[in-house]
Design an enzyme around this catalytic site. Structure first.
Site, PDB file in Angstrom:
ATOM      1  N   HIS A  84       0.833  -1.208   0.000  1.00 47.96           N
ATOM      2  CA  HIS A  84       0.000   0.000   0.000  1.00 47.96           C
ATOM      3  C   HIS A  84       0.863   1.251   0.000  1.00 47.96           C
ATOM      4  O   HIS A  84       0.683   2.148  -0.817  1.00 47.96           O
ATOM      5  CB  HIS A  84      -0.914   0.022   1.222  1.00 47.96           C
ATOM      6  CG  HIS A  84      -2.231  -0.637   0.993  1.00 47.96           C
ATOM      7  ND1 HIS A  84      -3.195  -0.100   0.178  1.00 47.96           N
ATOM      8  CD2 HIS A  84      -2.754  -1.797   1.476  1.00 47.96           C
ATOM      9  CE1 HIS A  84      -4.257  -0.897   0.154  1.00 47.96           C
ATOM     10  NE2 HIS A  84      -4.012  -1.925   0.931  1.00 47.96           N
TER      11      HIS A  84
ATOM     12  N   GLU B  72      -6.338  -3.249  12.067  1.00 46.93           N
ATOM     13  CA  GLU B  72      -7.341  -2.974  11.037  1.00 46.93           C
ATOM     14  C   GLU B  72      -7.883  -4.279  10.453  1.00 46.93           C
ATOM     15  O   GLU B  72      -9.089  -4.512  10.414  1.00 46.93           O
ATOM     16  CB  GLU B  72      -6.695  -2.131   9.928  1.00 46.93           C
ATOM     17  CG  GLU B  72      -7.623  -1.838   8.763  1.00 46.93           C
ATOM     18  CD  GLU B  72      -6.900  -1.153   7.612  1.00 46.93           C
ATOM     19  OE1 GLU B  72      -7.594  -0.599   6.736  1.00 46.93           O
ATOM     20  OE2 GLU B  72      -5.647  -1.175   7.567  1.00 46.93           O
ATOM     21  N   HIS B  73      -6.990  -5.135   9.975  1.00 47.87           N
ATOM     22  CA  HIS B  73      -7.363  -6.447   9.435  1.00 47.87           C
ATOM     23  C   HIS B  73      -6.781  -7.536  10.329  1.00 47.87           C
ATOM     24  O   HIS B  73      -5.605  -7.483  10.690  1.00 47.87           O
ATOM     25  CB  HIS B  73      -6.806  -6.650   8.025  1.00 47.87           C
ATOM     26  CG  HIS B  73      -7.176  -5.579   7.056  1.00 47.87           C
ATOM     27  ND1 HIS B  73      -6.324  -4.531   6.748  1.00 47.87           N
ATOM     28  CD2 HIS B  73      -8.296  -5.396   6.321  1.00 47.87           C
ATOM     29  CE1 HIS B  73      -6.916  -3.752   5.851  1.00 47.87           C
ATOM     30  NE2 HIS B  73      -8.110  -4.239   5.585  1.00 47.87           N
TER      31      HIS B  73
END
Length: 419
Positions: free
Chosen positions: A253, A318-319
């Site tokens: 990312h 987050e994940h």
């Protein structure tokens, strides 16, 4: 606990200069409106367009640049996201005529916000999937005016065609070719072309994030998001190359993204590190992913699964991926995470694009107090009440005494007059 690969600690960025720069942008947009937006477009994106709003002709032109398969893929992903959003919407229901005592009737209505802006990043990659993830739940919630914006492709003056098509497929009402902190300011305060909205959702760079922080209150926001994160828990029963692929999927990312493995099997942890290095030799986005993995990648060995659960709840990722033989045995123990992916078959990237859950999720420990964007993000639960004359007279003395105790004599009088 043993650390096989340690990440660099995130330091609190000196936000003073960033805060000042963003405040200047907001002030400029408030004062000079569209002219300020065009000025920033020329400065940052070599954009000379005069109309900020995207026309129907531009949208049709974007469709013409995509293949039939690309359009079909976007529609298939949208279908799954829309189906899940509709299912979630059905769980949020009004409440009518609840009575805590005879003659008092309480309830609530579920009311969508009137307008919102969905911010779709341009950045390193055209994140057209984010257009689907933001616009679809807003439309399913019943938001009357759903606007979207995205930065233009540098030097071309237009939003990426796949992003435009994704916005259209999602059902957006208005599209604007503008990004950055200036876009947040425009939708918060309004310009000649852009009417202000009630809420802004979506991720962005640090300028966008800071602008959302500064404009919050004038406008509602989803949350203040930071770099992407994934935390994988593994017991050694899975495949090292699969875990490595999932870690690097987040690492690519940007250079600040974080991939973390927590495992009860040291041999497996070492195998994952080797698999990461092997994939970096062939990964096309290795330049970014390698920097991210080197700086923020982490591999930790724990004594047992309970220690892993405790670590996750403290980190609030987050994940969260559960690469476990029997994940159902520990699922209930996890309480702080953005979205969970259960079993090796369930790749986090499936949720990023097409399985149906939303990928706009809390980062930097925000999962301790909020979930991700969903249809409920755009809904307000507004209470109401009514009561009979008898109930009013019965309740008034209690309220009178409570108001008297706080010294609010106007409150007391409003209760007493109903005795």
């Amino acid at each position: 606990m043993k650390i096989l690969k340690k990440s660099q600690e995130r330091t609190e960025e000196d936000r003073r200069e960033l805060s000042r720069l963003v405040q200047d942008i907001i002030d400029n947009v408030r004062a000079n409106k569209d002219e300020a937006l065009k000025e920033y477009g020329r400065k940052f994106d070599a954009c000379e367009r005069e109309q900020i709003r995207v026309s129907k002709d531009e949208i049709e032109e974007a469709y013409a640049q995509l293949s039939e398969e690309e359009i079909a893929d976007l529609k298939a992903a949208a279908s799954n996201i829309r189906a899940f959003a509709k299912a979630q919407r059905e769980t949020v229901k009004p409440l009518e005529n609840f009575s805590p005592m005879p003659g008092i009737f309480l309830g609530h209505r579920i009311i969508p916000v009137n307008s919102c802006c969905c911010y779709v990043p341009g950045g390193n990659y055209p994140l057209y999937s984010t257009a689907l993830m933001l616009i679809i739940p807003a439309k399913v919630a019943g938001v009357k005016r759903v606007a979207a914006c995205s930065p233009v492709m540098k030097g071309k003056g237009k939003i990426n065609p796949k992003t435009l098509v994704a916005m259209d497929i999602a059902g957006v009402d208005e599209i604007y070719a503008v990004g950055g902190a200036q876009a947040i300011a425009a939708f918060s305060y309004g310009t000649e072309e852009i009417a202000p909205v009630d809420m802004i959702v979506g991720p962005g760079n640090r300028f966008v994030t800071e602008a959302k922080r500064q404009c919050y209150g004038q406008v509602g926001i989803d949350f203040v998001a930071g770099p992407s994160e994934v935390l994988v828990i593994a017991d050694g029963s899975g495949t090292p190359a699969v875990v490595a692929a999932d870690l690097l999927a987040q690492s690519e990312h940007d250079v600040n993204a974080k991939g973390m493995l927590v495992t009860t099997d040291e041999t497996f942890g070492k195998a994952v590190i080797e698999a990461v290095e092997a994939e970096l030799q062939v990964l096309e986005t290795a330049e970014i992913a390698r920097k991210s993995w080197k700086t923020y990648g982490e591999v930790v060995v724990v004594d047992d699964i309970q220690e892993a659960v405790d670590l996750v709840n403290d980190y609030a990722p987050e994940h969260l991926e559960l690469n476990l033989k029997n994940p159902e045995e520990v699922i209930e123990g996890f309480v702080n995470y953005g979205s969970m992916f259960i079993g090796e078959n369930t790749a986090e990237v499936f949720g990023d694009y097409a399985s149906g859950t939303n990928h706009t999720l809390p980062t930097l420990k925000a999962a301790r107090y909020t979930g991700g964007v969903w249809v409920g993000t755009f809904l307000k639960t507004c209470t109401q009440q009514s009561m009979t004359a008898e109930a009013s007279k019965k309740l008034a003395p209690l309220v009178s005494r409570l108001a008297d105790g706080e010294g609010l004599m106007g409150h007391k009088a409003a209760a007493d007059i109903r005795k």
